[in-house]
Structure formats: structure tokens, C-alpha cells
Design an enzyme around this catalytic site. Structure first.
Site, short mmCIF file in Angstrom:
data_model
loop_
_atom_site.label_atom_id
_atom_site.label_comp_id
_atom_site.label_asym_id
_atom_site.label_seq_id
_atom_site.Cartn_x
_atom_site.Cartn_y
_atom_site.Cartn_z
N ASP A 1 0.94 4.29 -17.92
CA ASP A 1 0.97 5.60 -18.58
C ASP A 1 0.64 6.70 -17.58
OD1 ASP A 1 -0.78 7.22 -21.34
OD2 ASP A 1 1.31 7.39 -20.64
N LYS B 1 5.44 8.95 -13.99
CA LYS B 1 6.58 8.10 -14.39
C LYS B 1 7.34 7.56 -13.18
CE LYS B 1 4.66 9.42 -17.96
NZ LYS B 1 3.47 8.58 -18.37
N ASN C 1 6.29 6.36 -22.61
CA ASN C 1 7.15 7.47 -22.18
C ASN C 1 8.46 7.06 -21.53
OD1 ASN C 1 4.03 8.51 -21.13
ND2 ASN C 1 5.06 9.56 -22.80
N GLU D 1 4.05 11.72 -28.65
CA GLU D 1 2.77 11.99 -29.33
C GLU D 1 2.74 13.36 -29.99
OE1 GLU D 1 3.00 10.75 -26.21
OE2 GLU D 1 2.04 12.03 -24.77
O1 75Z Z 1 2.51 12.74 -17.18
C1 75Z Z 1 2.14 12.02 -18.09
N1 75Z Z 1 1.22 11.08 -17.89
C2 75Z Z 1 0.60 10.94 -16.55
C3 75Z Z 1 -0.77 11.58 -16.53
C4 75Z Z 1 -1.60 10.86 -15.52
N2 75Z Z 1 -2.89 10.58 -15.64
N3 75Z Z 1 -3.26 9.90 -14.56
C5 75Z Z 1 -2.18 9.77 -13.79
C6 75Z Z 1 -2.17 9.05 -12.55
C7 75Z Z 1 -3.10 8.03 -12.35
C8 75Z Z 1 -3.10 7.30 -11.18
C9 75Z Z 1 -2.16 7.59 -10.20
N4 75Z Z 1 -1.94 7.04 -8.98
C10 75Z Z 1 -0.88 7.70 -8.46
N5 75Z Z 1 -0.43 8.64 -9.31
C11 75Z Z 1 -1.23 8.59 -10.40
C12 75Z Z 1 -1.22 9.33 -11.57
N6 75Z Z 1 -1.11 10.36 -14.37
C13 75Z Z 1 2.67 12.18 -19.47
C14 75Z Z 1 3.43 13.32 -19.76
C15 75Z Z 1 3.91 13.53 -21.06
C16 75Z Z 1 4.71 14.73 -21.39
C17 75Z Z 1 5.74 14.66 -22.33
C18 75Z Z 1 6.48 15.80 -22.65
C19 75Z Z 1 6.21 17.00 -22.01
F1 75Z Z 1 6.91 18.10 -22.32
C20 75Z Z 1 5.20 17.07 -21.06
C21 75Z Z 1 4.45 15.95 -20.75
C22 75Z Z 1 3.64 12.61 -22.08
C23 75Z Z 1 2.88 11.48 -21.77
O2 75Z Z 1 2.60 10.55 -22.75
C24 75Z Z 1 2.42 11.25 -20.48
O3 75Z Z 1 1.72 10.10 -20.26
MG MG Z 2 1.98 8.76 -21.90
#
Ligand code: 75Z
Ligand code: MG
Length: 214
Positions: free
Chosen positions: A141, A144, A170, A199
Site C-alpha cells: 500500500d 504504486k 489501489n 476509500e
Molecule cells: O499514495 C498512496 N499510498 C502511498 C502512501 C505511502 N505511505 N508510505 C509510503 C511509502 C512507504 C515506504 C516506501 N519506501 C519507498 N517508498 C515508500 C513509500 N507510501 C495512495 C494514494 C491514494 C490516492 C487515490 C486517489 C487520489 F486522487 C489520490 C491518492 C489512495 C491510496 O489508497 C493510497 O495508498
Molecule cells: Mg492505498
């Protein structure tokens, strides 16, 4: 400098949830994010699919990539058997700090280890740091475009075993098209798509469940 969205989510939990009651923490976050301000938690619709897959797998060792505020960490950890553990990886220290407090408020701090850093750096160190053989369940999660490289890394580091279940959020919105291609065309995985919604919205999204065949 005002508060951040994760800080406001934490305040909503402290105000509306009961300490030590994971379900009340989940409900408080879902209420806040549905009625006050949207946030990228897996949410209540996809959360029910996560719950059912998790209950089916009943993992001893679970990994989550992308902690954010800890909403899915709480969803996962509340369903783990005694002595089972969740390791969750968060890149952003501010997110990790909030998640730690939300997980502790739910009373699940003994089941969850939050690791801060980039998944690509941390995955190769997991065996030695946590003395584990392999993961039984992985929830993807995070960013992406990291789903494919990190899945390959988990394979190469011997962190997946025959039957390990990967569940990816996602895959439609924001989308992980490379990941879908990777797991669906790969003889080492048995994949199934669970349609749902993004969500707190009516937009299409879903979860992809992929069993590693070894
Ligand atoms: O970007 C997302 N999730 C990622 C957050 C994250 N939290 N931690 C990290 C991490 C953790 C270790 C990592 N190691 C390397 N990159 C890393 C990134 N990334 C995300 C975005 C949306 C979304 C949908 C529609 C929209 F209009 C805008 C947004 C919906 C979702 O359910 C998501 O999960
Ligand atoms: Mg997500």
C-alpha cells in the site's frame, strides 16, 4: 504552521475512540475521513476484503509496505493470533510518528513494529534484523511504482515462501498497471482481483490477491 492531515486524524482518534479498542479506532478514522476530510487509508469497504483475506491466511509474520497513519496496521494487527507480528514500513517520518501513536492508542503496540525508511533499502535487511525466515502475508500500500521492484526484491531475498499471500491496494486507483501485468502473467503467482471502491468515494478501485507458488 497549522496541523497536518495525519495530526488531525490522530486528534479525531483521541477524541472519538476508546483507548485499547481497535474497532473504535478504525470507526473513528473512517467517520473522520468520510465526513470531514478524505485521507488515503484503505478504508472500510476495501478494509472488509483485507479482513477476510487476513482471517483466511492467519499469518504468523505479516509485512505492510506503506503505513501512513496506521489505519491498516490496526486493521491487520487486531486480527493477528497471539505471538503473531506485523512489520510495517513507512518512508515518511512524520507519518510514522502519527502511526505509532494511533497503533499505541489501539493497544496494538506489542504486535506491530514500524520501520522507517525506503522499502528498497529495508527489505534486504529484514531477515537479519528480525530473525525471520519468510512472510506469510504482505500488504502492498505504498508508492504504486514500488510494487513491482519490491515484490521482486522480496522474492530475491527469500522472504516469500510457497503459499505466501500478497494483497495489493489501489491496483485501479491510482493504479498499479505494471504490477497487475507482473503478477497476472507470472507462473509463480496465482492472482485474483477483488473489485471495490476507492476509500470513502464511489470511484472504482480494488485489491489484487496473489499467492506465491514458490
Ligand atoms: O499514495 C498512496 N499510498 C502511498 C502512501 C505511502 N505511505 N508510505 C509510503 C511509502 C512507504 C515506504 C516506501 N519506501 C519507498 N517508498 C515508500 C513509500 N507510501 C495512495 C494514494 C491514494 C490516492 C487515490 C486517489 C487520489 F486522487 C489520490 C491518492 C489512495 C491510496 O489508497 C493510497 O495508498
Ligand atoms: Mg492505498
Amino acid at each position: 504552521t497549522g496541523s497536518s492531515r495525519p495530526q488531525r486524524i490522530l486528534k479525531a482518534v483521541q477524541k472519538n475512540a476508546t483507548k485499547g479498542d481497535p474497532q473504535s479506532v478504525i470507526s473513528a478514522i473512517d467517520y473522520y475521513c468520510r465526513h470531514k476530510e478524505w485521507a488515503m487509508n484503505v478504508g472500510d469497504d476495501k478494509g472488509l476484503i483485507l479482513d477476510s483475506v487476513l482471517t483466511e491466511v492467519n499469518p504468523s509474520m505479516a509485512l505492510e509496505l506503506g503505513t501512513y497513519c496506521g489505519y491498516s496496521s490496526v486493521r491487520i494487527a487486531r486480527l493477528l493470533s497471539p505471538n503473531s507480528k506485523l512489520i510495517t514500513v513507512e518512508f515518511n517520518p512524520a507519518f510514522a510518528a502519527i502511526a505509532r501513536q494511533i497503533i499505541a492508542y489501539a493497544g496494538l503496540q506489542d504486535k506491530v513494529t514500524i520501520v522507517e525508511g525506503a522499502s528498497g533499502d529495508l527489505i534486504p535487511k529484514m531477515k537479519e534484523r528480525f530473525g525471520l525466515k519468510s512472510f506469510d502475508f504482505v500488504f502492498l500500500d505504498h508508492w504504486k511504482d514500488r510494487y513491482v521492484p519490491d515484490t521482486k526484491l522480496l522474492e530475491d531475498c527469500g522472504l516469500l515462501r510457497k503459499g505466501t499471500v500478497l494483497l495489493a491496494d489501489n491496483v485501479i486507483c491510482p493504479g498499479a498497471p505494471e504490477y497487475l501485468k507482473y503478477v497476472r502473467n507470472n507462473p509463480r503467482y496465482e492472482s485474483r482481483y477483488y473489485p471495490s471502491v476507492l476509500e470513502y468515494t464511489k470511484a472504482e478501485d480494488g485489491l489484487e490477491k496473489s499467492v506465491f507458488l514458490g
